[in-house]
Design an enzyme around this catalytic site. Sequence first.
Site, PDB file in Angstrom:
ATOM      1  N   PRO A   1       0.737  -1.198   0.079  1.00 23.28           N
ATOM      2  CA  PRO A   1      -0.027   0.197  -0.006  1.00 23.28           C
ATOM      3  C   PRO A   1       0.796   1.153  -0.127  1.00 23.28           C
ATOM      4  CG  PRO A   1      -0.129  -1.157   2.122  1.00 23.28           C
ATOM      5  CD  PRO A   1       0.727  -2.122   1.125  1.00 23.28           C
ATOM      6  N   HIS A   2       0.423   2.342  -0.586  1.00 26.06           N
ATOM      7  CA  HIS A   2       1.189   3.448  -0.662  1.00 26.06           C
ATOM      8  C   HIS A   2       0.154   4.487  -1.014  1.00 26.06           C
ATOM      9  CE1 HIS A   2       1.110   1.684  -4.779  1.00 26.06           C
ATOM     10  NE2 HIS A   2       0.904   2.855  -5.021  1.00 26.06           N
ATOM     11  N   GLY A   3       0.882   5.992  -0.727  1.00 28.02           N
ATOM     12  CA  GLY A   3       0.185   6.925  -0.873  1.00 28.02           C
ATOM     13  C   GLY A   3       0.767   8.357  -0.765  1.00 28.02           C
TER      14      GLY A   3
END
Length: 156
Positions: free
Chosen positions: A65-67
């Site tokens: 997951p990334h952002g």
Amino acid sequence: MQLSNVLSLDCTKSAVPCSSKKRALELISEIAATHLDQNPQPLFECMLNREKLGTTGIGNGVAIPHGRISNSDHAIAVLIQCQQPIDFDAIDGQPIDILFALLVPEEQCTEHLSTLASMAEKLGNKKICKQLRNATTDQELYNILIDEEEVSVIPQ
């Protein structure tokens, strides 16, 4: 970028009780928020919004997951080994138990694409994943990725 520049021991957690994708992202947000001295809710929302675009479950029990984050001038990574595999809508349909999250400042996204790519490659290595799954402490989990990094940068 070296992994040790974004991942610290206090952002590495082994045997985390985790019941769902949502809970995993909440935990990651809480860990990152403590390290960044920020509210975890915007961090959670940025990762959740990214998941709505398409799963970050890359298969073989791994999710990345990334952002993009605001109010920070440096990237942060969080590594979690789940106590039990969870459903994460991964591309191979299998549950995941290793999450490597990367949150980067909005203005540094391009620079960190290579970090994401190298983590995807590293976590695609079954030997490394097996070591991560067998780790029993935060320190051991952290050392596996950091030691692997040092081995991989030695000139041939």
